[in-house]
Write a protein that holds these residues in place. Sequence first.
Motif, PDB file in Angstrom:
ATOM      1  N   GLY A  24       0.883  -1.164   0.220  1.00 41.16           N
ATOM      2  CA  GLY A  24      -0.104  -0.206   0.033  1.00 41.16           C
ATOM      3  C   GLY A  24       0.931   1.134   0.079  1.00 41.16           C
ATOM      4  O   GLY A  24       0.260   2.362  -0.148  1.00 41.16           O
ATOM      5  N   LEU A  25       2.086   1.303   0.384  1.00 36.41           N
ATOM      6  CA  LEU A  25       2.976   2.329   0.279  1.00 36.41           C
ATOM      7  C   LEU A  25       3.070   3.127  -0.952  1.00 36.41           C
ATOM      8  O   LEU A  25       2.968   4.415  -1.119  1.00 36.41           O
ATOM      9  N   SER A  26       3.201   2.380  -2.183  1.00 35.24           N
ATOM     10  CA  SER A  26       3.506   3.165  -3.559  1.00 35.24           C
ATOM     11  C   SER A  26       2.223   3.946  -3.855  1.00 35.24           C
ATOM     12  O   SER A  26       2.403   4.881  -4.362  1.00 35.24           O
ATOM     13  N   VAL A  27       0.984   3.261  -3.685  1.00 36.49           N
ATOM     14  CA  VAL A  27      -0.058   4.249  -3.882  1.00 36.49           C
ATOM     15  C   VAL A  27      -0.348   5.427  -3.164  1.00 36.49           C
ATOM     16  O   VAL A  27      -0.889   6.442  -3.677  1.00 36.49           O
ATOM     17  N   GLU A  28      -0.096   5.426  -1.889  1.00 37.30           N
ATOM     18  CA  GLU A  28      -0.186   6.412  -1.096  1.00 37.30           C
ATOM     19  C   GLU A  28       0.850   7.407  -1.448  1.00 37.30           C
ATOM     20  O   GLU A  28       0.671   8.684  -1.336  1.00 37.30           O
ATOM     21  N   LEU A  29       2.130   7.004  -1.774  1.00 36.08           N
ATOM     22  CA  LEU A  29       3.200   7.776  -2.199  1.00 36.08           C
ATOM     23  C   LEU A  29       2.629   8.595  -3.590  1.00 36.08           C
ATOM     24  O   LEU A  29       2.611   9.646  -3.633  1.00 36.08           O
ATOM     25  N   ALA A  30       2.017   7.894  -4.712  1.00 34.04           N
ATOM     26  CA  ALA A  30       1.659   8.374  -5.896  1.00 34.04           C
ATOM     27  C   ALA A  30       0.370   9.460  -5.297  1.00 34.04           C
ATOM     28  O   ALA A  30       0.438  10.559  -6.059  1.00 34.04           O
ATOM     29  N   PHE A  31      -0.439   9.021  -4.506  1.00 30.89           N
ATOM     30  CA  PHE A  31      -1.494   9.903  -4.066  1.00 30.89           C
ATOM     31  C   PHE A  31      -0.922  11.466  -3.746  1.00 30.89           C
ATOM     32  O   PHE A  31      -1.381  12.337  -4.307  1.00 30.89           O
ATOM     33  N   SER A  32      -0.032  11.335  -2.880  1.00 33.02           N
ATOM     34  CA  SER A  32       0.683  12.511  -2.555  1.00 33.02           C
ATOM     35  C   SER A  32       1.526  13.282  -3.537  1.00 33.02           C
ATOM     36  O   SER A  32       1.096  14.540  -3.781  1.00 33.02           O
ATOM     37  N   TYR A  33       2.085  12.523  -4.453  1.00 30.23           N
ATOM     38  CA  TYR A  33       2.568  13.083  -5.642  1.00 30.23           C
ATOM     39  C   TYR A  33       1.500  13.823  -6.621  1.00 30.23           C
ATOM     40  O   TYR A  33       1.524  14.985  -6.971  1.00 30.23           O
ATOM     41  N   ASN A  34       0.447  13.149  -6.757  1.00 33.68           N
ATOM     42  CA  ASN A  34      -0.856  13.613  -7.487  1.00 33.68           C
ATOM     43  C   ASN A  34      -1.059  14.765  -7.030  1.00 33.68           C
ATOM     44  O   ASN A  34      -1.592  15.990  -7.502  1.00 33.68           O
ATOM     45  N   CYS A  35      -1.318  14.902  -5.567  1.00 34.16           N
ATOM     46  CA  CYS A  35      -1.987  15.987  -4.892  1.00 34.16           C
ATOM     47  C   CYS A  35      -1.068  17.099  -4.649  1.00 34.16           C
ATOM     48  O   CYS A  35      -1.581  18.293  -4.857  1.00 34.16           O
ATOM     49  N   LEU A  36       0.336  17.075  -5.105  1.00 40.92           N
ATOM     50  CA  LEU A  36       1.267  18.114  -5.318  1.00 40.92           C
ATOM     51  C   LEU A  36       1.339  18.526  -6.686  1.00 40.92           C
ATOM     52  O   LEU A  36       2.478  19.174  -6.978  1.00 40.92           O
TER      53      LEU A  36
END
Length: 143
Positions: A24-36
Amino acid sequence: GYNECAKALTYLEKAQKIDPKFKGLSVELAFSYNCLSQFDKAILVLQNTLETNPTDAYINKELIYAQIKSGQLDKASESCKKAIAVCTDKSYNGENCYNLLHTYYEKKDKKNFNLWLAETKKWTASNASLTNSIKTMEEELSK
């Protein structure tokens, strides 16, 4: 969850260095990248993650979003078709299709808008606000 994407990113990137394969780490990381609005970073993380987990609907949703926002509409379209075909969790199909359709609408791309119209309607039929929005977009593009 608290709209603190930049703060979350510092911890997520540290966690990635410790255990990049943590579930689950990578998708949360990607979510944060998308958010920014760091879409290229999100795409890279998500493409790597999809190699080992191609049927995860949330991973696919975040990839499609990043591709749309970075202007890679052809890739987003292909990713959306693939997600519809391979993901057993269909809960993001309406959102994915709608985001793509709306982007084609904004670009006044009638051809691609019309290609995605029926599929989007299919997946958003139970959502009155999206159905109304789609109707409005159709009417505006037909002028």
